[in-house]
Design a protein around this motif. Sequence first.
Motif, PDB file in Angstrom:
ATOM      1  N   LEU A 139      -3.528  -1.981  -9.718  1.00 43.49           N
ATOM      2  CA  LEU A 139      -2.791  -1.697  -8.485  1.00 43.49           C
ATOM      3  C   LEU A 139      -2.315  -2.992  -7.843  1.00 43.49           C
ATOM      4  CD1 LEU A 139      -5.157   1.037  -7.041  1.00 43.49           C
ATOM      5  CD2 LEU A 139      -2.760   1.396  -7.632  1.00 43.49           C
ATOM      6  N   THR A 140      -3.221  -3.967  -7.719  1.00 37.43           N
ATOM      7  CA  THR A 140      -2.863  -5.251  -7.119  1.00 37.43           C
ATOM      8  C   THR A 140      -1.853  -5.998  -7.972  1.00 37.43           C
ATOM      9  OG1 THR A 140      -5.081  -5.360  -6.181  1.00 37.43           O
ATOM     10  CG2 THR A 140      -3.808  -7.395  -6.203  1.00 37.43           C
ATOM     11  N   ALA A 141      -1.991  -5.900  -9.292  1.00 41.64           N
ATOM     12  CA  ALA A 141      -1.080  -6.602 -10.194  1.00 41.64           C
ATOM     13  C   ALA A 141       0.358  -6.153  -9.997  1.00 41.64           C
ATOM     14  CB  ALA A 141      -1.496  -6.382 -11.648  1.00 41.64           C
ATOM     15  N   TYR A 142       0.549  -4.915  -9.584  1.00 39.48           N
ATOM     16  CA  TYR A 142       1.895  -4.396  -9.307  1.00 39.48           C
ATOM     17  C   TYR A 142       2.349  -4.778  -7.905  1.00 39.48           C
ATOM     18  CZ  TYR A 142       5.634  -0.853  -8.948  1.00 39.48           C
ATOM     19  OH  TYR A 142       6.822  -0.209  -8.774  1.00 39.48           O
ATOM     20  N   LEU A 143       1.474  -4.610  -6.921  1.00 39.88           N
ATOM     21  CA  LEU A 143       1.879  -4.707  -5.524  1.00 39.88           C
ATOM     22  C   LEU A 143       2.212  -6.128  -5.094  1.00 39.88           C
ATOM     23  CD1 LEU A 143       2.245  -3.242  -2.832  1.00 39.88           C
ATOM     24  CD2 LEU A 143      -0.192  -3.623  -2.375  1.00 39.88           C
ATOM     25  N   LEU A 144       1.389  -7.106  -5.467  1.00 37.52           N
ATOM     26  CA  LEU A 144       1.606  -8.461  -4.972  1.00 37.52           C
ATOM     27  C   LEU A 144       2.916  -9.077  -5.482  1.00 37.52           C
ATOM     28  CD1 LEU A 144      -1.965 -10.023  -4.880  1.00 37.52           C
ATOM     29  CD2 LEU A 144      -0.586  -9.128  -2.997  1.00 37.52           C
ATOM     30  N   PRO A 145       3.219  -9.039  -6.791  1.00 42.23           N
ATOM     31  CA  PRO A 145       4.534  -9.557  -7.221  1.00 42.23           C
ATOM     32  C   PRO A 145       5.692  -8.770  -6.611  1.00 42.23           C
ATOM     33  CG  PRO A 145       3.063  -9.292  -9.100  1.00 42.23           C
ATOM     34  CD  PRO A 145       2.399  -8.625  -7.945  1.00 42.23           C
ATOM     35  N   PHE A 146       5.504  -7.471  -6.468  1.00 40.90           N
ATOM     36  CA  PHE A 146       6.532  -6.626  -5.869  1.00 40.90           C
ATOM     37  C   PHE A 146       6.869  -7.100  -4.462  1.00 40.90           C
ATOM     38  CE2 PHE A 146       7.060  -2.598  -3.329  1.00 40.90           C
ATOM     39  CZ  PHE A 146       8.372  -2.353  -3.697  1.00 40.90           C
ATOM     40  N   ALA A 147       5.852  -7.295  -3.634  1.00 40.90           N
ATOM     41  CA  ALA A 147       6.090  -7.704  -2.248  1.00 40.90           C
ATOM     42  C   ALA A 147       6.604  -9.138  -2.165  1.00 40.90           C
ATOM     43  CB  ALA A 147       4.799  -7.559  -1.442  1.00 40.90           C
ATOM     44  N   SER A 200      -4.961   4.356   4.744  1.00 39.51           N
ATOM     45  CA  SER A 200      -5.437   5.502   3.971  1.00 39.51           C
ATOM     46  C   SER A 200      -6.847   5.281   3.444  1.00 39.51           C
ATOM     47  CB  SER A 200      -4.484   5.779   2.807  1.00 39.51           C
ATOM     48  OG  SER A 200      -3.239   6.232   3.276  1.00 39.51           O
ATOM     49  N   PHE A 201      -7.148   4.069   3.024  1.00 39.31           N
ATOM     50  CA  PHE A 201      -8.477   3.810   2.457  1.00 39.31           C
ATOM     51  C   PHE A 201      -9.560   3.970   3.523  1.00 39.31           C
ATOM     52  CE2 PHE A 201      -7.500  -0.170   4.423  1.00 39.31           C
ATOM     53  CZ  PHE A 201      -8.711  -0.796   4.687  1.00 39.31           C
ATOM     54  N   LEU A 202      -9.240   3.620   4.793  1.00 36.71           N
ATOM     55  CA  LEU A 202     -10.213   3.797   5.866  1.00 36.71           C
ATOM     56  C   LEU A 202     -10.446   5.275   6.170  1.00 36.71           C
ATOM     57  CD1 LEU A 202      -9.436   1.058   8.552  1.00 36.71           C
ATOM     58  CD2 LEU A 202     -11.263   1.089   6.843  1.00 36.71           C
ATOM     59  N   VAL A 203      -9.382   6.062   6.144  1.00 33.15           N
ATOM     60  CA  VAL A 203      -9.527   7.500   6.353  1.00 33.15           C
ATOM     61  C   VAL A 203     -10.380   8.093   5.233  1.00 33.15           C
ATOM     62  CG1 VAL A 203      -8.288   9.694   6.553  1.00 33.15           C
ATOM     63  CG2 VAL A 203      -7.359   7.639   7.612  1.00 33.15           C
ATOM     64  N   ALA A 204     -10.194   7.600   4.009  1.00 32.63           N
ATOM     65  CA  ALA A 204     -11.030   8.059   2.895  1.00 32.63           C
ATOM     66  C   ALA A 204     -12.494   7.666   3.113  1.00 32.63           C
ATOM     67  CB  ALA A 204     -10.515   7.478   1.588  1.00 32.63           C
ATOM     68  N   PHE A 205     -12.721   6.439   3.607  1.00 33.93           N
ATOM     69  CA  PHE A 205     -14.092   6.010   3.907  1.00 33.93           C
ATOM     70  C   PHE A 205     -14.730   6.966   4.920  1.00 33.93           C
ATOM     71  CE2 PHE A 205     -13.475   1.170   2.992  1.00 33.93           C
ATOM     72  CZ  PHE A 205     -13.407   1.465   1.648  1.00 33.93           C
ATOM     73  N   PRO A 229      -6.486  -3.741   3.687  1.00 28.84           N
ATOM     74  CA  PRO A 229      -7.855  -3.682   3.165  1.00 28.84           C
ATOM     75  C   PRO A 229      -8.617  -4.991   3.343  1.00 28.84           C
ATOM     76  CG  PRO A 229      -6.301  -2.721   1.605  1.00 28.84           C
ATOM     77  CD  PRO A 229      -5.485  -3.421   2.646  1.00 28.84           C
ATOM     78  N   LEU A 230      -7.931  -6.116   3.160  1.00 36.00           N
ATOM     79  CA  LEU A 230      -8.592  -7.411   3.285  1.00 36.00           C
ATOM     80  C   LEU A 230      -9.061  -7.660   4.715  1.00 36.00           C
ATOM     81  CD1 LEU A 230      -6.157  -9.605   1.127  1.00 36.00           C
ATOM     82  CD2 LEU A 230      -8.381  -8.684   0.457  1.00 36.00           C
ATOM     83  N   ALA A 231      -8.227  -7.272   5.684  1.00 33.50           N
ATOM     84  CA  ALA A 231      -8.544  -7.555   7.087  1.00 33.50           C
ATOM     85  C   ALA A 231      -9.492  -6.534   7.699  1.00 33.50           C
ATOM     86  CB  ALA A 231      -7.253  -7.616   7.900  1.00 33.50           C
ATOM     87  N   LEU A 232      -9.395  -5.271   7.286  1.00 31.08           N
ATOM     88  CA  LEU A 232     -10.088  -4.210   8.004  1.00 31.08           C
ATOM     89  C   LEU A 232     -11.393  -3.757   7.362  1.00 31.08           C
ATOM     90  CD1 LEU A 232      -6.994  -2.058   9.004  1.00 31.08           C
ATOM     91  CD2 LEU A 232      -8.206  -3.765  10.365  1.00 31.08           C
ATOM     92  N   GLY A 265       1.175  -1.398   7.716  1.00 35.64           N
ATOM     93  CA  GLY A 265      -0.207  -1.849   7.605  1.00 35.64           C
ATOM     94  C   GLY A 265      -1.153  -1.025   8.459  1.00 35.64           C
ATOM     95  N   ALA A 266      -0.682  -0.578   9.654  1.00 32.16           N
ATOM     96  CA  ALA A 266      -1.535   0.150  10.578  1.00 32.16           C
ATOM     97  C   ALA A 266      -1.442   1.660  10.417  1.00 32.16           C
ATOM     98  CB  ALA A 266      -1.182  -0.230  12.021  1.00 32.16           C
ATOM     99  N   LEU A 267      -0.588   2.143   9.518  1.00 31.31           N
ATOM    100  CA  LEU A 267      -0.470   3.583   9.287  1.00 31.31           C
ATOM    101  C   LEU A 267      -0.743   3.894   7.822  1.00 31.31           C
ATOM    102  CD1 LEU A 267       2.570   4.318  11.628  1.00 31.31           C
ATOM    103  CD2 LEU A 267       0.218   5.086  11.947  1.00 31.31           C
ATOM    104  N   GLY A 268       0.258   3.774   6.954  1.00 32.95           N
ATOM    105  CA  GLY A 268       0.036   4.048   5.539  1.00 32.95           C
ATOM    106  C   GLY A 268      -1.038   3.164   4.924  1.00 32.95           C
ATOM    107  N   GLY A 269      -1.148   1.928   5.410  1.00 36.21           N
ATOM    108  CA  GLY A 269      -2.145   1.012   4.877  1.00 36.21           C
ATOM    109  C   GLY A 269      -3.573   1.362   5.237  1.00 36.21           C
TER     110      GLY A 269
END
Length: 382
Positions: free
Chosen positions: A50-58, A225-230, A346-349, A219-223
């Motif tokens: 997932l990270t391998a795709y996202l970081l170069p993309f951004a 999702s992992f917290l809502v899952a937690f 994810p890194l910050a929160l 970052g504060a909405l779609g980003g």
Amino acid sequence: MSEGRRASLRVAALYAGGFLGPFGGGVVASMLPEIGGDLGVSTGTASSSLTAYLLPFAAVMLVSGTLGARWGRVRTVRWAYALYAVSSLACALAPTLGLLLGARAVQGVANSFTTPLLLAALAAVTPRERLGRVLGTFGACQAAGQTSAPLVGGLSAELDWRLSFVVLAVVSVALGAAGLPGEVDDDRAAERGEPAGRLRDALTLPVLRVATVAFLGWGALGGLSFLVAFRGEDTFGLTAAQRGLLLTVFGVAGILTARRAGGLIDRWGARRTIVLAAPVGAAAVLVAGTVDVLLVVALVWAAAGVASQMILVGVNTAVLGSAGANRGGAVSVVQSFRFFGAAAAPLALTPLYAVHPHVAFVVPALLLGIAAPLLVLRGTRR
């Protein structure tokens, strides 16, 4: 085939391209155990795909819109789809995790050249008074790709996880062959030697303000999702499937309302819509992170999906509806900041969630509800 029908098919291909990017990025999310088992690594290690795709993309998207305008929009998009197809096949054939990660990185780079140029192509053939609705439809397609990716990936993994990448390759070849609306004008402009936009035309203070709103908005909405899952697991004891359903309401709400959000933007203006949507999204995040009633959490998470589309369609409309010299480069910068927001969340929160779960929701809600409107209003006064 008539020219009108050919143009309609090319516009449809633009929307399909909007679906393909988020779909390709998220398709591995639900098949990480199968990828890890096949390649001899743990599920956690496989999640690096997932990270391998996202970081170069951004990262590449900061400059991809400007480079695409310089090289020619049509030519760049076709080469990007070709590169996406080749890298997708490489993913399907990868015998080791290292090769899979390399191919995923190339996928991300290729997608970074399609998304902003597709948005710019849509803006070029759309009257300004209808731009919000058209970009809303594009946003709905992106939301559909993001929402359906885990489901389709999971179904594919029941047979063979590699099949999903073969399908991505076939679809990207078809989209590259479809072309873009207005491609004749684009080619003629290149032949006449008309100056392309410069990166500094895209990195202006107004664009960077809008880009920062995109960073906060995603970052504060779609980003989150992992917290809502937690919370779904820790507070409500939800299973993986139940957590997936909870997260899906965000995307479904965005799909259903994105075009209407674009209609509001056409009537009210992009900046006014963002100023309205940011506090609504912030309130939804606060409730989702602090209330211990599952139905309420699901409802407000759906409301967060609506607010996210209003903000994201709003920031795209704000830059593409302006008279800037490099609109393609500007929307490229905005989209780059958007996905950096998703990567940073994810890194910050996660450390804040470990301190206290409520704090991890309160902080992004305050940033979104206060900082985003202030940035928009300050830019309006200039």
